[in-house]
Design a protein around this motif. Structure first.
Motif, PDB file in Angstrom:
ATOM      1  N   THR A  92       0.808  -1.217   0.000  1.00 59.26           N
ATOM      2  CA  THR A  92       0.000   0.000   0.000  1.00 59.26           C
ATOM      3  C   THR A  92       0.840   1.265   0.000  1.00 59.26           C
ATOM      4  O   THR A  92       0.308   2.366  -0.148  1.00 59.26           O
ATOM      5  N   SER A  93       2.145   1.135   0.171  1.00 59.03           N
ATOM      6  CA  SER A  93       3.023   2.305   0.208  1.00 59.03           C
ATOM      7  C   SER A  93       4.443   1.899  -0.170  1.00 59.03           C
ATOM      8  O   SER A  93       4.792   0.705  -0.125  1.00 59.03           O
ATOM      9  N   GLU A  94       5.252   2.884  -0.528  1.00 60.44           N
ATOM     10  CA  GLU A  94       6.659   2.609  -0.810  1.00 60.44           C
ATOM     11  C   GLU A  94       7.402   2.168   0.446  1.00 60.44           C
ATOM     12  O   GLU A  94       8.340   1.366   0.378  1.00 60.44           O
ATOM     13  N   ALA A  95       6.984   2.688   1.602  1.00 61.35           N
ATOM     14  CA  ALA A  95       7.620   2.269   2.849  1.00 61.35           C
ATOM     15  C   ALA A  95       7.404   0.780   3.088  1.00 61.35           C
ATOM     16  O   ALA A  95       8.322   0.057   3.510  1.00 61.35           O
ATOM     17  N   GLU A  96       6.186   0.286   2.801  1.00 62.33           N
ATOM     18  CA  GLU A  96       5.927  -1.141   2.952  1.00 62.33           C
ATOM     19  C   GLU A  96       6.738  -1.951   1.950  1.00 62.33           C
ATOM     20  O   GLU A  96       7.285  -3.015   2.297  1.00 62.33           O
ATOM     21  N   LEU A  97       6.844  -1.455   0.725  1.00 63.56           N
ATOM     22  CA  LEU A  97       7.649  -2.148  -0.279  1.00 63.56           C
ATOM     23  C   LEU A  97       9.112  -2.213   0.162  1.00 63.56           C
ATOM     24  O   LEU A  97       9.777  -3.247   0.019  1.00 63.56           O
ATOM     25  N   ALA A  98       9.623  -1.109   0.703  1.00 67.73           N
ATOM     26  CA  ALA A  98      11.008  -1.088   1.194  1.00 67.73           C
ATOM     27  C   ALA A  98      11.211  -2.144   2.276  1.00 67.73           C
ATOM     28  O   ALA A  98      12.223  -2.864   2.279  1.00 67.73           O
ATOM     29  N   GLN A  99      10.274  -2.241   3.203  1.00 66.45           N
ATOM     30  CA  GLN A  99      10.397  -3.208   4.285  1.00 66.45           C
ATOM     31  C   GLN A  99      10.372  -4.629   3.761  1.00 66.45           C
ATOM     32  O   GLN A  99      11.142  -5.492   4.212  1.00 66.45           O
ATOM     33  N   ARG A 100       9.547  -4.902   2.765  1.00 66.29           N
ATOM     34  CA  ARG A 100       9.460  -6.268   2.242  1.00 66.29           C
ATOM     35  C   ARG A 100      10.714  -6.635   1.435  1.00 66.29           C
ATOM     36  O   ARG A 100      11.139  -7.790   1.434  1.00 66.29           O
ATOM     37  N   ILE A 101      11.325  -5.656   0.753  1.00 66.51           N
ATOM     38  CA  ILE A 101      12.606  -5.918   0.095  1.00 66.51           C
ATOM     39  C   ILE A 101      13.671  -6.202   1.154  1.00 66.51           C
ATOM     40  O   ILE A 101      14.496  -7.108   1.013  1.00 66.51           O
ATOM     41  N   ARG A 102      13.636  -5.438   2.243  1.00 67.04           N
ATOM     42  CA  ARG A 102      14.625  -5.596   3.305  1.00 67.04           C
ATOM     43  C   ARG A 102      14.537  -6.980   3.948  1.00 67.04           C
ATOM     44  O   ARG A 102      15.564  -7.630   4.195  1.00 67.04           O
ATOM     45  N   GLU A 103      13.326  -7.440   4.202  1.00 65.52           N
ATOM     46  CA  GLU A 103      13.168  -8.733   4.876  1.00 65.52           C
ATOM     47  C   GLU A 103      13.276  -9.914   3.917  1.00 65.52           C
ATOM     48  O   GLU A 103      13.363 -11.063   4.341  1.00 65.52           O
ATOM     49  N   GLY A 104      13.268  -9.631   2.594  1.00 67.09           N
ATOM     50  CA  GLY A 104      13.466 -10.674   1.606  1.00 67.09           C
ATOM     51  C   GLY A 104      12.199 -11.320   1.091  1.00 67.09           C
ATOM     52  O   GLY A 104      12.268 -12.258   0.284  1.00 67.09           O
TER      53      GLY A 104
END
Length: 455
Positions: A410-422
């Motif tokens: 729902t947001s770029e912040a969520e996308l960033a977190q999901r890339i970070r966690e793999g």
């Protein structure tokens, strides 16, 4: 407490008189342009026998000093001078002084040009420009030969860890940063022996005249680490200032490495240089956001720092470009038509454009050379007005919301977190499409001329 009533001119005079052991008078200092992190002042000093000594004062903004960092900068200048690096002679340095009111460094002023576009284009530098990339490589090789035994006060942390810590401290999750961090972790080359790293070696921080490089300036980011970091930083696209050649807009990577090898006996591989160029691009992205945060957090009110916040997307774009991750991006939509309004014309967008045009075409040319600082700030205002006008015209955020939904975010912040966690991979075409499109959407508003099709 320092005597804040003492004028800066008299403060410089007192410091010089003590350093030289004779009475010195100083003309009114003039502040030089730039200096988002530190203030830079130029002045003419005169001894009792009439000898003129041009000097430069670097100081932290009063009330925002970092004494340890300034002491380290002075130590770096002295260490570099000892191995033949062309640097200004240090006249005095201290944590504070009456009239200065902040940690400072006082140096002899070195003649030469530092403005990148002049060095890249003016005919008077045609002869030295052809060899400037190689000369810069040679000077970096000299810097990296500096003795480090007396520089233990410098930061020697792993630069990637330090950069990630800075990024996380901003609490501003960004998919492009997470992609950069992950790629750098996965492709890191073996570390070179520890050396003095200048940390900000580029056009703008070197003085050049018709004979070549006369001085290396601005050592505030110096640290101990892998020397190839400096070479990669010099190749970062931001430091080409719009010119095409990959090294500072003046030469090739081969020329840079030729000069470096001549001074140091070391020639990095292409893969090694590419890694450090990628690191440098990510580093500038994070540092830009950090500088903007100084203003946005209320810690330091500054037009210059605020404006940097709208340049972060340039480095996001450059990072995706150097990693070849822009191929899936969707071009932002054309500006929407102006919606009906009860207000008369000129419209809000037309007002912004008219004010920017007037400031640029009529007000700025009326400011004489003695008002360089005001002209510099005026250019920033004009650029910000241009950004505001383009954002008003841009309408919606285009397909970014739909592209985020396509990857379950729902947001770029969520996308960033999901890339970070793999749980999402940056190699996935849908993720690449979303990240690239969001960056391009910001860039066409902030600086549409920055977009290119090749590295």
């Amino acid at each position: 407490m320092t005597d804040t009533a003492l004028p800066l001119r008299d403060g410089i005079g007192a410091i010089l008189s003590e350093a030289l052991g004779e009475d010195v008078t100083v003309d009114e200092p003039g502040r030089l342009t730039g200096g988002a992190s530190r203030q830079v002042w130029a002045a003419q000093a005169r001894t009792a026998d009439g000898t003129v000594l041009p000097v430069v004062l670097r100081r932290d903004p009063p009330g925002h000093g970092d004494a340890a960092r300034m002491r380290a900068e002075a130590a770096c200048l002295r260490a570099a001078a000892a191995v033949g690096v062309p640097v200004p002679a240090v006249l005095a340095s201290a944590d504070d002084a009456p009239g200065i009111d902040a940690p400072f460094l006082l140096m002899e002023r070195v003649d030469g040009e530092s403005i990148p576009r002049k060095l890249q284009r003016d005919p008077e530098f045609d002869r030295v420009r052809a060899g400037l990339a190689e000369d810069m490589g040679f000077v970096l090789g000299q810097i990296h030969r500096s003795a480090v035994e007396e520089l233990t006060m410098l930061d020697d942390r792993d630069p990637l860890d330090a950069l990630e810590d800075t990024y996380l401290g901003l609490d501003d999750p960004r998919p492009a940063v997470e992609i950069g961090l992950r790629w750098l972790r996965e492709h890191r080359p073996p570390r070179r022996p520890t050396a003095l790293v200048h940390g900000d070696f580029r056009l703008g921080n070197v003085l050049v005249d018709g004979t070549g490089i006369r001085g290396v300036l601005d050592w505030e980011l110096a640290h101990l680490g892998d020397p190839i970091e400096d070479l990669g930083w010099l190749c970062v696209r931001a430091w080409r200032f719009g010119a095409q050649p990959p090294v500072a807009g003046v030469g090739t990577r081969e020329h840079l490495l030729d000069g470096y090898e001549r001074a140091s006996g070391v020639r990095p591989t292409d893969a090694e240089l590419h890694w450090w160029e990628t690191f440098g691009t990510l580093r500038w992205l994070v540092l830009s956001r950090f500088q903007a945060h100084r203003h946005l957090s209320g810690a330091e009110h500054s037009l210059e720092l605020a404006a940097i916040g709208r340049r972060v997307c340039e480095s996001e774009y450059d990072l995706l470009l150097i990693l070849d991750l822009l191929d899936e991006a969707v071009a932002p939509p054309e500006p929407a038509c102006t919606a009906p309004t009860v207000h008369d014309r000129p419209s809000l967008g037309e007002i912004v454009a008219l004010v920017a045009e007037t400031l640029s075409d009529e007000v700025a040319p009326a400011l004489d050379a003695a008002r360089a600082r005001e002209r510099y700030l005026l250019r920033i205002c004009v650029n910000l007005l241009g950004i505001a006008g383009r954002e008003l015209d841009s309408g919606s955020d285009g397909p970014v919301t739909d592209l985020l939904a396509a990857v379950g975010c729902t947001s770029e912040a969520e996308l960033a977190q999901r890339i970070r966690e793999g749980s999402l991979s940056y190699t996935d075409s849908a993720v690449r499409r979303c990240v690239g499109t969001a960056v391009l959407t910001r860039l066409v508003v902030a600086n549409p001329r920055h977009a290119v099709t090749s590295r």
